[in-house]
Design a protein around this motif. Structure first.
Motif, short mmCIF file in Angstrom:
data_model
loop_
_atom_site.label_atom_id
_atom_site.label_comp_id
_atom_site.label_asym_id
_atom_site.label_seq_id
_atom_site.Cartn_x
_atom_site.Cartn_y
_atom_site.Cartn_z
N GLU A 1 -129.54 -4.70 -26.94
CA GLU A 1 -128.98 -5.75 -26.08
C GLU A 1 -127.60 -6.18 -26.57
O GLU A 1 -126.89 -6.87 -25.86
CB GLU A 1 -129.86 -7.01 -26.08
CG GLU A 1 -131.28 -6.77 -25.74
CD GLU A 1 -132.12 -6.41 -26.97
OE1 GLU A 1 -131.56 -5.82 -27.93
OE2 GLU A 1 -133.31 -6.70 -26.96
N ASP A 2 -127.28 -5.87 -27.81
CA ASP A 2 -126.01 -6.35 -28.35
C ASP A 2 -124.86 -5.64 -27.64
O ASP A 2 -124.94 -4.46 -27.29
CB ASP A 2 -125.95 -6.07 -29.85
CG ASP A 2 -124.90 -6.93 -30.54
OD1 ASP A 2 -124.37 -7.85 -29.90
OD2 ASP A 2 -124.62 -6.68 -31.74
N ASN A 3 -123.80 -6.38 -27.40
CA ASN A 3 -122.60 -5.79 -26.78
C ASN A 3 -121.40 -6.64 -27.16
O ASN A 3 -121.54 -7.66 -27.84
CB ASN A 3 -122.75 -5.71 -25.26
CG ASN A 3 -123.07 -7.07 -24.66
OD1 ASN A 3 -122.47 -8.08 -25.03
ND2 ASN A 3 -124.02 -7.10 -23.73
N TRP A 4 -120.22 -6.22 -26.74
CA TRP A 4 -119.01 -6.93 -27.18
C TRP A 4 -118.97 -8.37 -26.71
O TRP A 4 -118.41 -9.23 -27.37
CB TRP A 4 -117.74 -6.17 -26.77
CG TRP A 4 -117.33 -6.29 -25.32
CD1 TRP A 4 -117.59 -5.39 -24.34
CD2 TRP A 4 -116.58 -7.35 -24.71
NE1 TRP A 4 -117.06 -5.83 -23.15
CE2 TRP A 4 -116.43 -7.03 -23.34
CE3 TRP A 4 -116.03 -8.54 -25.20
CZ2 TRP A 4 -115.76 -7.86 -22.44
CZ3 TRP A 4 -115.35 -9.38 -24.30
CH2 TRP A 4 -115.22 -9.03 -22.94
N GLU A 5 -119.59 -8.61 -25.55
CA GLU A 5 -119.54 -9.99 -25.04
C GLU A 5 -120.29 -10.96 -25.96
O GLU A 5 -119.83 -12.08 -26.21
CB GLU A 5 -120.12 -10.06 -23.62
CG GLU A 5 -119.18 -9.48 -22.57
CD GLU A 5 -119.81 -8.34 -21.80
OE1 GLU A 5 -120.45 -7.47 -22.44
OE2 GLU A 5 -119.67 -8.31 -20.56
N VAL A 6 -121.45 -10.53 -26.45
CA VAL A 6 -122.21 -11.39 -27.36
C VAL A 6 -121.41 -11.58 -28.66
O VAL A 6 -121.33 -12.69 -29.20
CB VAL A 6 -123.58 -10.77 -27.70
CG1 VAL A 6 -124.45 -11.82 -28.41
CG2 VAL A 6 -124.28 -10.27 -26.46
N HIS A 7 -120.82 -10.51 -29.15
CA HIS A 7 -120.04 -10.59 -30.39
C HIS A 7 -118.83 -11.50 -30.18
O HIS A 7 -118.51 -12.34 -31.03
CB HIS A 7 -119.60 -9.18 -30.80
CG HIS A 7 -118.98 -9.12 -32.17
ND1 HIS A 7 -118.46 -7.97 -32.69
CD2 HIS A 7 -118.77 -10.08 -33.10
CE1 HIS A 7 -117.97 -8.23 -33.91
NE2 HIS A 7 -118.14 -9.50 -34.17
N PHE A 8 -118.19 -11.36 -29.05
CA PHE A 8 -117.04 -12.22 -28.70
C PHE A 8 -117.46 -13.69 -28.70
O PHE A 8 -116.79 -14.54 -29.30
CB PHE A 8 -116.51 -11.80 -27.33
CG PHE A 8 -115.54 -12.78 -26.72
CD1 PHE A 8 -114.27 -12.93 -27.25
CD2 PHE A 8 -115.89 -13.53 -25.61
CE1 PHE A 8 -113.37 -13.84 -26.69
CE2 PHE A 8 -115.00 -14.43 -25.05
CZ PHE A 8 -113.74 -14.59 -25.59
N ARG A 9 -118.58 -13.96 -28.08
CA ARG A 9 -119.06 -15.33 -28.00
C ARG A 9 -119.37 -15.88 -29.40
O ARG A 9 -119.00 -17.00 -29.75
CB ARG A 9 -120.30 -15.40 -27.11
CG ARG A 9 -120.93 -16.78 -27.03
CD ARG A 9 -122.09 -16.79 -26.04
NE ARG A 9 -122.72 -18.11 -25.99
CZ ARG A 9 -123.74 -18.47 -26.76
NH1 ARG A 9 -124.24 -17.61 -27.64
NH2 ARG A 9 -124.24 -19.68 -26.66
N ASP A 10 -120.06 -15.09 -30.20
CA ASP A 10 -120.39 -15.52 -31.57
C ASP A 10 -119.11 -15.82 -32.36
O ASP A 10 -119.05 -16.81 -33.10
CB ASP A 10 -121.17 -14.42 -32.30
CG ASP A 10 -122.59 -14.25 -31.78
OD1 ASP A 10 -123.07 -15.15 -31.04
OD2 ASP A 10 -123.22 -13.22 -32.09
N THR A 11 -118.11 -14.96 -32.21
CA THR A 11 -116.86 -15.12 -32.95
C THR A 11 -116.15 -16.41 -32.56
O THR A 11 -115.70 -17.18 -33.42
CB THR A 11 -115.93 -13.92 -32.69
OG1 THR A 11 -116.61 -12.73 -33.09
CG2 THR A 11 -114.63 -14.04 -33.44
#
Lengths: 640, 258
Positions: A86-96
């Protein structure tokens, strides 16, 4: 080693010409792109510039392969989806963005999240051996502030793997490396139009001889500023060279008030105070306890992270095995939160015998698991503190680790405000906002290293034959400035000034700040600047650490002033900047960056506010409340 | 807990030098590098020494402490008697630049001679697959922090400067072994290791393993297996016969010989 050779007969390791016949004892080189620094960012930039067709040089203060990137332990954050599909750049972007308390340059955070997975795969193409999942893919581990297990890693020595891989790649490509060579000035062509980069000036640490690079593009990749603080995880090299070089060349810095104090540094023995203890200890199950044995992090869960943080010990402990139905333990909150909590516990008198807090993994995991997952931590505590971390808790406390602030750059190209001058990695600013998530640094180095190398090459190519010129008067001035500490009679020892500066920054501009103390620190910095004018060094120019420090100290002073000044101006608490007199974030401050420049006289720092770049609507949707998306919960519970 | 430590530190350059006597205050929990730094900060500002991480991770502060090759940052003063004089000298196998700093360019030159990793294309989904158990062999060797203590200790070059040309040394045998054991590498480096890198000159006295601060079993896990791999290829009579009569014209296991 030969002391007198012809101009073409170079020292085999350093490339040092050692030629007495060079004009004025100074050698000259021409390159398309010069990269200053040979950590992850510098090496990746140089590889990218080389691949784009540039003739490129790497210049570094230490031997190749020794840069601070080797100290990175946990891993490289990249949403490869190997453990959680389920992980993708959008989740990583949001976390960052959330980790940076929304003060990040949104475009940098977006590019980083999008491009990190491919940058990790490239390392594997070049020979890196990451830990694997059961399916044979690159394994990914949990870290503070990251929703999913996302850090590609090699035990707890990921930085070593990364630097060795990049180093071996650069050697394979035949990129010229100038080791143990310090750059003291960026050269500018101030002719028609705006000033443009024309080169870089410095000296060989080995011989003390001067060296001039003529190059239209210079990439700063010099790392951080930690050596301005007494308790730090940083080595001697981290004196803010890139920050100061950029300022003196006319570029501006942003976010300098945000300094990351890593929650877990060693506190004993004194000689290793500040040495990093990886966040992976907590990612792999370690917890924090005070002297009363209490697992105190549950008392420090901020409103901002309440919805996603476990509020009971039972739920937190279940999370390691069942991430679907449980929320994350509070030990894995972002670093700024954990560091503040530890600081409060120690201040309240609930610290350990050596003034820290207990970090306990011994009572939670088997000795085999600990030795397998955290081999270098096991080694480090065993060798340096006589502590067996599989049998007893570690004593830890906050340590100055990283500066979020740095050279203000264009998000896509990493170009600073000065044409031809680029900055990448820790010495650039914006990407991490007010607080960096663990694991986002190594990705930052790779993603923006590649971008800077390509952009710098494209710019050099665009110039054709009309290259900016080095002004010989500037070269003379740079030489005089570098040699000034030898000219002083009866002045002060630079080691003493450095030590006093470190103590002062630690006491007055540390993890918890107040207006009065910051003002006091600015007064003290002025006094240090006066003392530094009368610095004197003994001995001669050959491999003389006292002289090297005298030169680096000027950078430490100007960067310290930037930090103190910005910290005094920002009247709120956010991320890596905590004001006792302004607790809590302030919405208006959340819309602006603080920008610092060298003042017109070149003697101090000017500061102004600047609105934060506005995020486009299609990205804003990730932060809408209450349905803070993307809310997909992990369906797999694989151990990473 | 503080006490005065007596130290002898080699000072000089390529033209020669001598041990200098120092008396420096040290305290509990300190390492040799702390003592050196205090001498530098208070008594000899120009004392040349390399160091970076001060945590045994970068491999910069290699020297010989009482004649033993050590990382100064991992050398605890508590391992010595308080009355004992500690003598620090530069690594002996490399030319001195100044004081404790040596010219380690030999190692960087050897690194350039080593053909790099050469993988096949990625899998169809753009990923690569390797099993943990297969990468662990190489991971042990990649723990190397390039302190060059093994290179300094190896008697093939320590006592025979003339061997340096033909001998890459333990650090690079590690690298050959790492690549030869890499699950994805497509090159066969056995001939190269034996001939160009001088693997055959090593007579497995294990001195390198003894001084490795990372505890890498250089001899047992890298050098001896590499020697066996070379021997299989070169000296196994069946392989030799197979090659000779053309039944088996290559023994590169599908890899490209370099």
């Amino acid at each position: 080693m030969t002391s007198s050779t012809s101009a073409s007969d170079r020292h085999p390791m350093t490339g040092n010409e050692m030629s007495g016949e060079s004009a004025g004892g100074m050698e000259r080189h021409q390159y398309d792109v010069v990269v200053i620094g040979a950590g992850g960012a510098g090496l990746r930039s140089a590889i990218a510039a080389h691949d784009a067709g540039a003739k490129v040089a790497i210049v570094c203060k230490s031997l190749l392969g020794k840069a601070h990137t080797v100290m990175a332990e946990g891993g490289i954050a990249a949403s490869m989806g190997n453990v959680y599909p389920e992980d993708n750049w959008e989740v990583h972007f949001r976390d960052t963005m959330r980790g940076g308390k929304m003060l990040n340059n949104w475009r940098m955070a977006q590019l980083h999240a999008q491009e990190a997975p491919e940058r990790v795969m490239e390392l594997e193409d070049w020979g890196a051996l990451f830990d694997r999942t059961d399916d044979g893919l690159i394994s990914q581990r949990d870290f503070g502030g990251h929703k999913y297990a996302r850090l590609a890693h090699v035990g707890d020595r990921t930085g070593l793997e990364m630097i060795r891989t990049l180093q071996q790649r650069a050697v394979q490509l035949g990129i010229d490396v100038f080791m143990e060579c310090t750059i003291t000035d960026v050269m500018l062509d101030k002719g028609a139009g705006d000033p443009k980069v024309s080169g870089a000036f410095g000296y060989w640490r080995e011989t003390g001889r001067f060296i001039l690079f003529e190059a239209p593009s210079v990439i700063l990749a010099t790392g951080g500023i930690g050596k301005s603080f007494k308790v730090t995880s940083n080595s001697w090299e981290y004196t803010g060279d890139g920050h100061a070089l950029a300022m003196r060349a006319g570029a501006s810095l942003i976010n300098m008030e945000f300094v990351q104090f890593h929650p877990t540094g060693m506190v004993w023995p004194p000689s290793v105070k500040g040495l990093l203890v990886t966040e992976s200890v907590r990612g792999d199950g370690g917890i924090l306890r005070n002297s009363e044995g209490k697992r105190f992090m549950f008392d420090y869960i901020p409103e901002f992270f309440k919805a996603e943080t476990a509020d009971t010990i039972e739920e937190a402990d279940r999370w390691y095995d069942d991430k679907t139905n449980n929320r994350r333990p509070p030990e894995l909150l972002p670093r700024d939160e954990v560091a503040r909590a530890i600081n409060s516990e120690i201040k309240a008198g609930r610290g350990t015998p050596h003034g820290g807090i207990f970090l306990d993994i011994a009572s939670r995991r088997t000795p085999e698991f600990i030795r397998k997952r955290l081999p270098s931590m096991y080694h480090q505590f065993k060798e340096l503190a006589d502590v067996d971390i599989t049998a007893e808790p570690m004593e830890i406390g906050p340590t100055c680790h990283y500066v979020m602030g740095g050279v203000e750059v264009d998000a896509d190209t990493q170009e600073s405000g000065v044409t031809g001058l680029y900055a990448v990695g820790e010495c650039s600013g914006g990407m991490h906002g007010s607080n960096r998530l663990g694991g986002n640094s190594l990705g930052d180095l790779l993603v923006f290293g590649k971008r800077a190398g390509e952009a710098a090459t494209a710019y050099t190519n665009s110039l054709g034959a009309s290259l900016p010129k080095v002004d010989e008067a500037d070269v003379k001035a740079a030489q005089a400035s570098a040699l000034a500490p030898f000219e002083v009679e009866g002045g002060e020892n630079p080691y003493t000034i450095q030590s006093d500066l470190q103590q002062s920054m630690n006491d007055l501009v540390g993890i918890i700040r107040t207006g009065a103390e910051l003002e006091e620190s600015l007064t003290e910095i002025e006094a240090f600047k006066e003392r530094a004018k009368r610095m004197v060094v003994e001995g001669h120019r050959q491999y003389n650490p006292g002289w090297h420090l005298a030169i680096d100290l000027r950078n430490m002073l100007i960067v310290s002033e930037c930090i103190a000044k910005a910290a005094l101006a920002r009247q709120e608490s956010r991320g890596g900047h905590t004001r006792d007199d302004f607790p809590g974030p302030n919405a208006e401050w959340g819309t602006k960056n603080l920008v610092v420049n060298l003042n017109a006289a070149g003697t101090g720092v000017d500061l102004h506010e600047k609105p934060l770049p506005v995020m486009p609507d299609e990205l804003k949707k990730y932060f809408e409340t209450p349905a803070a998306p993307p809310p997909v919960e992990p369906v797999e519970t694989k151990e990473s | 807990m503080a006490y005065r430590l007596k130290m002898r530190i080699w000072r000089g350059d390529k033209d020669g030098g001598a041990l200098g006597d120092y008396d420096v205050e040290v305290s509990e929990g300190e390492v040799v590098l702390d003592a050196i730094h205090r001498v530098q900060a208070t008594q000899a500002g120009d004392l040349a020494v390399r160091w970076n991480c001060k945590a045994g991770k970068c491999g910069s502060c290699s020297a010989e402490v009482n004649g033993k090759p050590r990382l100064m940052c991992m050398c605890r003063l508590s391992d010595f008697d308080e009355e004992e004089t500690i003598t620090v000298t530069p690594m002996r196998s490399f030319p001195v630049i100044r004081d404790l700093v040596t010219d380690v360019s030999f190692n960087y030159e050897k690194a350039k001679e080593l053909p790099s990793f050469s993988p096949p294309p990625r899998d169809a989904d753009n990923k690569r697959r390797m099993q943990q158990i297969d990468v662990e062999r190489g991971q042990e060797f990649r723990k190397c922090i390039e302190c060059f203590l093994c290179q300094n200790t190896c008697h093939v070059v320590r006592d025979h400067e003339e061997n340096k040309k033909a001998f890459a040394g333990p650090r690079f045998f590690l690298r050959y072994a790492e690549l030869d054991m890499h699950p994805l590498d497509t090159n066969d480096r056995r001939e190269l290791a034996q001939d160009a890198a001088g693997l055959g000159m090593c007579n497995i006295t294990k001195c390198c393993t003894e001084v490795c601060p990372e505890g890498i079993k250089i001899t047992d896990n890298a050098i001896i297996p590499m020697k066996e791999r070379v021997a299989d290829k070169k000296f196994d009579p069946l392989v030799w016969l197979g090659n000779k009569i053309g039944v088996r014209n290559k023994d590169n296991e599908g890899r490209t010989e370099l």
